[in-house]
Design an enzyme around this catalytic site. Structure first.
Site, mmCIF file in Angstrom:
data_model
loop_
_atom_site.group_PDB
_atom_site.id
_atom_site.type_symbol
_atom_site.label_atom_id
_atom_site.label_comp_id
_atom_site.label_asym_id
_atom_site.label_seq_id
_atom_site.Cartn_x
_atom_site.Cartn_y
_atom_site.Cartn_z
ATOM 1 N N ASP A 10 0.896 -1.200 -0.061
ATOM 2 C CA ASP A 10 -0.094 -0.056 0.099
ATOM 3 C C ASP A 10 0.798 1.258 -0.152
ATOM 4 O O ASP A 10 1.703 1.466 0.974
ATOM 5 C CB ASP A 10 -0.731 0.029 1.253
ATOM 6 N N ASP A 104 -2.746 2.514 -6.107
ATOM 7 C CA ASP A 104 -1.687 2.616 -5.173
ATOM 8 C C ASP A 104 -1.448 1.348 -4.139
ATOM 9 O O ASP A 104 -1.064 1.468 -3.266
ATOM 10 C CB ASP A 104 -1.925 3.781 -4.261
ATOM 11 N N GLU A 105 -2.373 0.262 -4.523
ATOM 12 C CA GLU A 105 -2.311 -0.877 -3.633
ATOM 13 C C GLU A 105 -2.759 -2.296 -4.189
ATOM 14 O O GLU A 105 -3.212 -2.184 -5.516
ATOM 15 C CB GLU A 105 -3.262 -0.882 -2.425
#
Length: 358
Positions: A10, A104-105
């Protein structure tokens, strides 16, 4: 159940961190990505801004009150996508079992990996280092034997975190975990659990499967599993699109039926264009979302027997879902239009009760 080696990566305050990366003058300052208008919403906040209680999805006006020296920057999604692609390239150097959740993860299954390294923790360290070297950005990583625990672990020591939950420690860890820290238990549900005397995983574990299903419906099975550190979901390297949509928040509230229909038509055209560009096929259900000035929200849907692949039909169905009875004297602040129920959609897999050997 076979133990897997799962990493959840993350990126820390991704959008805001990218803005600070590209503009060094913002480093160390409270930054909010989003529109600085009465209708604006914070898309992401730097850790400096979070100290003042600024967080994503917060109205920009409220964020500015909480942090008067907050710096607003407009989002640059082309840049976020560019860096996200570079980050994913790092992931694929270790495994093809990568399940992106957003820009983003992502989850990575490194049980069998491309470099033959037995330690998921060492792989996570390498990934964090490579991401920093290639992009200048900081990532946090959680490591465990299932997705729920890996996701929970990645949030334990932010920013720049690296947290491991071993199988031998999992049940005790979950027993002490407050219910609001459980991934998959939202704020409202957590508050209801606390009102019912359920404060931690240990308290949740006291409830029978039947009781949890009665209280929380289909989610009851999931809650029953995760409070026992059980999550049989696999890392899925390909994810079918479940819906395609577009929405708009207005600077001024809309009050008149004709204005609403005009906006639904405009947004439906945008939504249809996204639908045709996506990999989704043969959608059958059109949904409109209406959010009023008091933030109350409703949806209306219609499912057609025939697949909706013509733009004119798409727009007309969307417009037909709004009636004058849905008008509100306080006005409408947001409208969304989307399509779902695609040809390839299947019923979601319901986790079954499993016993783990420790």
């Amino acid at each position: 159940m076979e133990h897997r080696k799962i990493i959840h990566v993350d990126m820390d305050a991704f959008y805001a961190s990218v803005e600070q990366l590209d503009n060094p003058e913002l480093i160390g300052k409270p930054v909010a990505v989003g529109g600085n208008s009465q209708r604006g919403v914070v898309a992401a906040a730097s850790y400096e801004a979070r100290k003042y209680g600024v967080k994503s999805a917060m109205p920009s006006a409220k964020a500015a009150k909480q942090c008067p020296h907050l710096i607003f920057v407009q989002p640059r999604f082309h840049r976020y996508k560019e860096l996200s692609a570079q980050i994913k390239e790092v992931f694929f150097e270790y495994t093809d079992l990568v399940e992106p959740l957003s820009l983003d993860e992502a989850y990575l299954d490194v049980t069998e990996n491309k470099i033959g390294l037995n330690s998921a923790t060492l792989i996570a360290k390498e990934i964090k280092q490579k991401v920093k070297e290639r992009t200048g950005l900081i990532a946090s990583a959680g490591i465990s034997y299932n997705k729920f625990l890996a996701k929970t672990a990645s949030d334990m020591d932010k920013p720049d975190g690296l947290y491991v939950i071993l199988p031998v420690d999992a049940e005790e860890f979950v027993a002490k975990l407050p219910v609001h820290r459980f991934h998959g238990i939202g704020k409202v549900t957590a508050e209801k659990m606390v009102m019912a005397g359920i404060f931690t995983g240990k308290d949740l574990r006291k409830k029978s499967l039947e009781d949890l299903k009665l209280r929380y419906g289909k989610s009851g099975q999931y809650y029953y599993n995760i409070c026992r550190a059980i999550d049989p979901r696999k890392v899925q390297p390909t994810r079918d699109t479940k819906s395609v949509s577009a929405e708009r928040t207005f600077e001024d509230n809309i009050y008149e039926w004709e204005d609403v229909i005009e906006e639904i038509e405009r947004i439906a055209h945008i939504s249809f264009e996204r639908y045709k560009k996506s990999k989704a096929e043969d959608g059958h259900t059109i949904t409109i979302k209406i959010k009023y000035a008091d933030f109350q929200q409703i949806t209306r849907s219609k499912t057609e027997d025939q697949a909706i692949n013509e733009e004119e039909v798409y727009v007309q169905v969307a417009k037909s879902l709004f009636t004058e009875q849905l008008l509100n004297e306080e006005g409408i602040r947001l409208i969304g239009v989307g399509i779902s129920n695609f040809k390839k959609d299947e019923e979601p897999e319901t986790p079954s009760q499993l016993t783990l050997e420790f």
